[in-house]
Design an enzyme around this catalytic site. Structure first.
Site, short mmCIF file in Angstrom:
data_model
loop_
_atom_site.label_atom_id
_atom_site.label_comp_id
_atom_site.label_asym_id
_atom_site.label_seq_id
_atom_site.Cartn_x
_atom_site.Cartn_y
_atom_site.Cartn_z
CG ASN A 53 60.90 31.47 0.68
OD1 ASN A 53 61.79 30.83 0.14
ND2 ASN A 53 60.38 32.56 0.16
CE LYS A 77 63.66 29.67 -2.44
NZ LYS A 77 63.39 31.08 -2.05
CE1 TYR A 111 65.93 33.60 -6.11
CE2 TYR A 111 67.85 32.54 -5.14
CZ TYR A 111 66.47 32.60 -5.35
OH TYR A 111 65.65 31.67 -4.77
CG HIS A 167 62.71 29.49 -7.20
ND1 HIS A 167 62.79 30.86 -7.17
CD2 HIS A 167 62.63 29.14 -8.52
CE1 HIS A 167 62.75 31.32 -8.42
NE2 HIS A 167 62.65 30.29 -9.25
CD GLU A 187 63.58 31.17 -12.36
OE1 GLU A 187 62.74 30.26 -12.14
OE2 GLU A 187 63.56 32.27 -11.78
#
Ligand code: GDP
Length: 144
Positions: A117, A14, A54, A120, A131
């Site tokens: 964070n 990320k 998302y 993913h 995805e």
């Protein structure tokens, strides 16, 4: 999905982790854990691309903030392959909130917050099936 019981999953390094220079260390950890990288690229998502990725979270209160975060800088989606890849990546990532992530997990080591964070990982075969082609065509995915 692949020969010999192998499974594929999507990870994204990320924007927080790319900005902090953790790409190399995270890729090393993935390879050491036995994942084969079948595809990968550095991209900067548009707002529409982040919202589409998302979409399952569209009713959650952090959806707007999450999509803004994912567009703030480059990120690196990758296709990984291993036996039981989806669950093994989830285990290696650790809990969503780095404060709750176990020692030795990627989020414990590299994440900044519950939103920023670091990584993913697809959370189910159905999610991986959505995805992986969201970012990669068949021609971009190597057979190793
Ligand atoms: P994951 O499967 O562990 O990535 O977690 P989720 O699917 O529940 O959430 C997707 C992503 O949304 C997470 O990885 C975080 O980047 C972000 N996120 C999850 N929970 C929160 C939250 O409570 N607040 C904010 N700001 N972001 C969150």
């Amino acid at each position: 999905m692949t020969a010999a019981g192998l499974e594929r999953t999507l990870t994204i390094i990320k924007p927080d982790a790319v900005a902090k220079g953790f790409v190399g260390q995270i890729i090393t950890r993935l390879e050491q854990a036995g994942f084969k990288i079948l595809a990968g690229k550095l991209i900067q998502m548009t707002r529409e691309e982040a919202e589409g990725f998302y979409i399952v979270h569209r009713h959650r209160p952090f959806y707007g903030s999450l999509c803004a975060f994912m567009t703030q800088g480059p990120s690196m989606p990758m296709v990984l392959e291993a036996e039981n890849a989806i669950q093994r990546l989830r285990d290696l990532m650790g809990a969503t909130d780095p404060a709750a992530a176990a020692p030795g997990t990627l989020r414990k080591e590299f994440a900044s917050s519950i939103e920023a964070n670091a990584v993913h990982g697809s959370d189910s075969p159905e999610a991986a099936a959505f995805e992986i082609p969201y970012f990669f065509s068949d021609l971009e995915i190597c057979r190793r």
